[in-house]
Write a protein that holds these residues in place. Structure first.
Motif, PDB file in Angstrom:
ATOM      1  N   GLU A 221       0.840  -1.350  -0.171  1.00 42.83           N
ATOM      2  CA  GLU A 221       0.148  -0.109   0.370  1.00 42.83           C
ATOM      3  C   GLU A 221       0.401   1.269  -0.023  1.00 42.83           C
ATOM      4  O   GLU A 221       1.732   1.149   0.154  1.00 42.83           O
ATOM      5  N   LYS A 222       0.298   2.219  -0.517  1.00 42.95           N
ATOM      6  CA  LYS A 222       1.289   3.394  -0.766  1.00 42.95           C
ATOM      7  C   LYS A 222       0.350   4.536  -0.198  1.00 42.95           C
ATOM      8  O   LYS A 222      -1.399   4.353  -0.329  1.00 42.95           O
ATOM      9  N   LEU A 223       0.837   5.151   0.537  1.00 44.18           N
ATOM     10  CA  LEU A 223      -0.265   7.082   1.126  1.00 44.18           C
ATOM     11  C   LEU A 223       0.656   8.166   0.340  1.00 44.18           C
ATOM     12  O   LEU A 223       1.349   8.191   0.236  1.00 44.18           O
ATOM     13  N   GLU A 224      -0.149   8.954  -0.490  1.00 43.62           N
ATOM     14  CA  GLU A 224       0.117  10.252  -0.533  1.00 43.62           C
ATOM     15  C   GLU A 224      -0.569  11.364  -0.286  1.00 43.62           C
ATOM     16  O   GLU A 224      -2.403  11.596  -0.750  1.00 43.62           O
ATOM     17  N   GLU A 225       0.257  12.501  -0.163  1.00 47.23           N
ATOM     18  CA  GLU A 225      -0.581  13.295   0.019  1.00 47.23           C
ATOM     19  C   GLU A 225       0.188  14.614  -0.311  1.00 47.23           C
ATOM     20  O   GLU A 225       1.497  14.818  -0.797  1.00 47.23           O
ATOM     21  N   PHE A 226      -0.491  15.789  -0.963  1.00 44.28           N
ATOM     22  CA  PHE A 226       0.364  17.067  -0.983  1.00 44.28           C
ATOM     23  C   PHE A 226       0.649  17.923  -0.129  1.00 44.28           C
ATOM     24  O   PHE A 226      -0.330  18.190   0.695  1.00 44.28           O
ATOM     25  N   TYR A 227       1.872  18.424   0.597  1.00 45.77           N
ATOM     26  CA  TYR A 227       1.975  19.745   1.008  1.00 45.77           C
ATOM     27  C   TYR A 227       2.704  20.708   0.619  1.00 45.77           C
ATOM     28  O   TYR A 227       3.361  20.723  -0.317  1.00 45.77           O
ATOM     29  N   SER A 228       2.762  22.126   1.034  1.00 45.47           N
ATOM     30  CA  SER A 228       3.230  23.285   0.811  1.00 45.47           C
ATOM     31  C   SER A 228       4.521  23.793   1.848  1.00 45.47           C
ATOM     32  O   SER A 228       3.897  23.560   2.628  1.00 45.47           O
ATOM     33  N   ILE A 229       5.427  24.396   0.952  1.00 44.42           N
ATOM     34  CA  ILE A 229       6.604  25.055   2.218  1.00 44.42           C
ATOM     35  C   ILE A 229       6.530  26.537   1.469  1.00 44.42           C
ATOM     36  O   ILE A 229       6.961  26.763   0.477  1.00 44.42           O
ATOM     37  N   THR A 230       6.167  27.076   2.112  1.00 43.75           N
ATOM     38  CA  THR A 230       6.145  28.528   2.060  1.00 43.75           C
ATOM     39  C   THR A 230       7.928  28.705   2.362  1.00 43.75           C
ATOM     40  O   THR A 230       7.796  29.032   3.866  1.00 43.75           O
ATOM     41  N   LEU A 231       8.539  29.567   1.698  1.00 46.63           N
ATOM     42  CA  LEU A 231       9.646  30.238   1.744  1.00 46.63           C
ATOM     43  C   LEU A 231       9.349  31.750   2.181  1.00 46.63           C
ATOM     44  O   LEU A 231       8.777  32.377   2.011  1.00 46.63           O
ATOM     45  N   VAL A 232      10.563  32.154   3.376  1.00 45.55           N
ATOM     46  CA  VAL A 232      10.698  33.159   3.718  1.00 45.55           C
ATOM     47  C   VAL A 232      11.986  34.173   3.041  1.00 45.55           C
ATOM     48  O   VAL A 232      13.028  33.723   2.937  1.00 45.55           O
ATOM     49  N   PRO A 233      11.550  34.721   1.918  1.00 46.66           N
ATOM     50  CA  PRO A 233      12.730  35.246   0.942  1.00 46.66           C
ATOM     51  C   PRO A 233      14.053  35.923   1.665  1.00 46.66           C
ATOM     52  O   PRO A 233      15.049  36.065   1.403  1.00 46.66           O
ATOM     53  N   SER A 234      13.275  36.338   2.738  1.00 49.57           N
ATOM     54  CA  SER A 234      14.765  37.227   3.479  1.00 49.57           C
ATOM     55  C   SER A 234      15.237  36.682   4.106  1.00 49.57           C
ATOM     56  O   SER A 234      16.500  36.591   4.285  1.00 49.57           O
ATOM     57  N   ARG A 235      15.348  35.727   4.392  1.00 47.70           N
ATOM     58  CA  ARG A 235      16.683  34.456   4.921  1.00 47.70           C
ATOM     59  C   ARG A 235      17.653  33.611   3.626  1.00 47.70           C
ATOM     60  O   ARG A 235      18.042  32.907   3.453  1.00 47.70           O
ATOM     61  N   TYR A 236      16.665  33.862   2.175  1.00 47.25           N
ATOM     62  CA  TYR A 236      18.143  33.471   1.248  1.00 47.25           C
ATOM     63  C   TYR A 236      18.756  33.567   0.039  1.00 47.25           C
ATOM     64  O   TYR A 236      17.726  35.017   0.270  1.00 47.25           O
ATOM     65  N   ILE A 237      19.673  33.084  -0.236  1.00 51.64           N
ATOM     66  CA  ILE A 237      20.502  34.793  -1.076  1.00 51.64           C
ATOM     67  C   ILE A 237      20.315  34.363  -2.543  1.00 51.64           C
ATOM     68  O   ILE A 237      20.231  32.948  -2.895  1.00 51.64           O
ATOM     69  N   VAL A 238      19.330  35.189  -3.925  1.00 55.68           N
ATOM     70  CA  VAL A 238      19.393  34.928  -5.128  1.00 55.68           C
ATOM     71  C   VAL A 238      21.190  33.775  -5.565  1.00 55.68           C
ATOM     72  O   VAL A 238      21.745  34.725  -5.510  1.00 55.68           O
ATOM     73  N   GLY A 239      20.709  32.794  -6.733  1.00 54.25           N
ATOM     74  CA  GLY A 239      21.629  32.056  -7.056  1.00 54.25           C
ATOM     75  C   GLY A 239      22.513  31.101  -6.285  1.00 54.25           C
ATOM     76  O   GLY A 239      23.271  29.897  -6.628  1.00 54.25           O
ATOM     77  N   GLN A 240      21.770  30.957  -4.968  1.00 51.45           N
ATOM     78  CA  GLN A 240      22.034  29.872  -3.923  1.00 51.45           C
ATOM     79  C   GLN A 240      21.864  28.291  -4.542  1.00 51.45           C
ATOM     80  O   GLN A 240      20.460  28.823  -4.488  1.00 51.45           O
ATOM     81  N   ASP A 241      21.911  27.465  -3.912  1.00 50.77           N
ATOM     82  CA  ASP A 241      21.423  26.046  -3.835  1.00 50.77           C
ATOM     83  C   ASP A 241      21.023  26.306  -2.423  1.00 50.77           C
ATOM     84  O   ASP A 241      21.930  25.981  -1.509  1.00 50.77           O
TER      85      ASP A 241
END
Length: 164
Positions: free
Chosen positions: A125-145
């Motif tokens: 059996e498999k269980l499938e669900e959908f979730y969202s991850i909302t990012l806070v833009p001020s914590r990230y640097i453009v061009g970074q992985d």
């Protein structure tokens, strides 16, 4: 004593065809394995994540959100018991920079009762669900992985995205 008849010249077209055929077969198997087609052959419970994007726009009118399809599959011959300390801890995530620093984690907006939750997953059996991850833009640097680690019913998996 008579001599043997001479051997025919090798058919180079046949050799090229066979080489191309083997490359195609090995490439197809590698692609299928990378897409999780052989997960059911494992004798374990597997967690697979399918994010809707691998690059996130930080600036813009649309909030930077990553939608994830989470699939938990029981590939064992026995039922799997799923347990979490509370309903809020069934799905957890953390985002890390390339250097390993934690950038963001899931914070619950609602007070969650500390009641343990459990479920079962039958063999195959498999269980499938959908979730969202909302990012806070001020914590990230453009061009970074960045690397996202996800825990779902105690099973862990990860994926990467880049900030644009």
């Amino acid at each position: 004593m008579t001599s043997l008849p001479p051997a025919e010249a090798p058919n180079w077209r046949q050799y090229v065809f066979r080489a191309i055929l083997w490359v195609a077969v090995v490439g197809s198997l590698a692609y299928a394995a990378s897409q999780g087609a052989f997960d059911s052959l494992e004798n374990a419970v597997s967690l697979r994540l399918e994010p809707n994007r691998d690059a996130v726009q930080l600036a813009g009118s649309v909030p930077p959100v990553i939608e994830i399809k989470v699939t938990l599959q029981n590939n064992t011959p026995d039922p799997a018991a799923l347990k979490a300390p509370s309903a809020c801890k069934v799905f957890r995530w953390q985002v890390f920079s390339r250097s390993g620093e934690m950038v963001q984690t899931r914070v619950s907006d609602v007070q969650c009762p500390e009641l343990a939750v459990s479920a079962g997953l039958q063999p195959g059996e498999k269980l499938e669900e959908f979730y969202s991850i909302t990012l806070v833009p001020s914590r990230y640097i453009v061009g970074q992985d960045y690397q996202v680690r996800v825990w779902y019913w105690g099973y862990e998996s990860e994926f990467q995205f880049s900030a644009e």
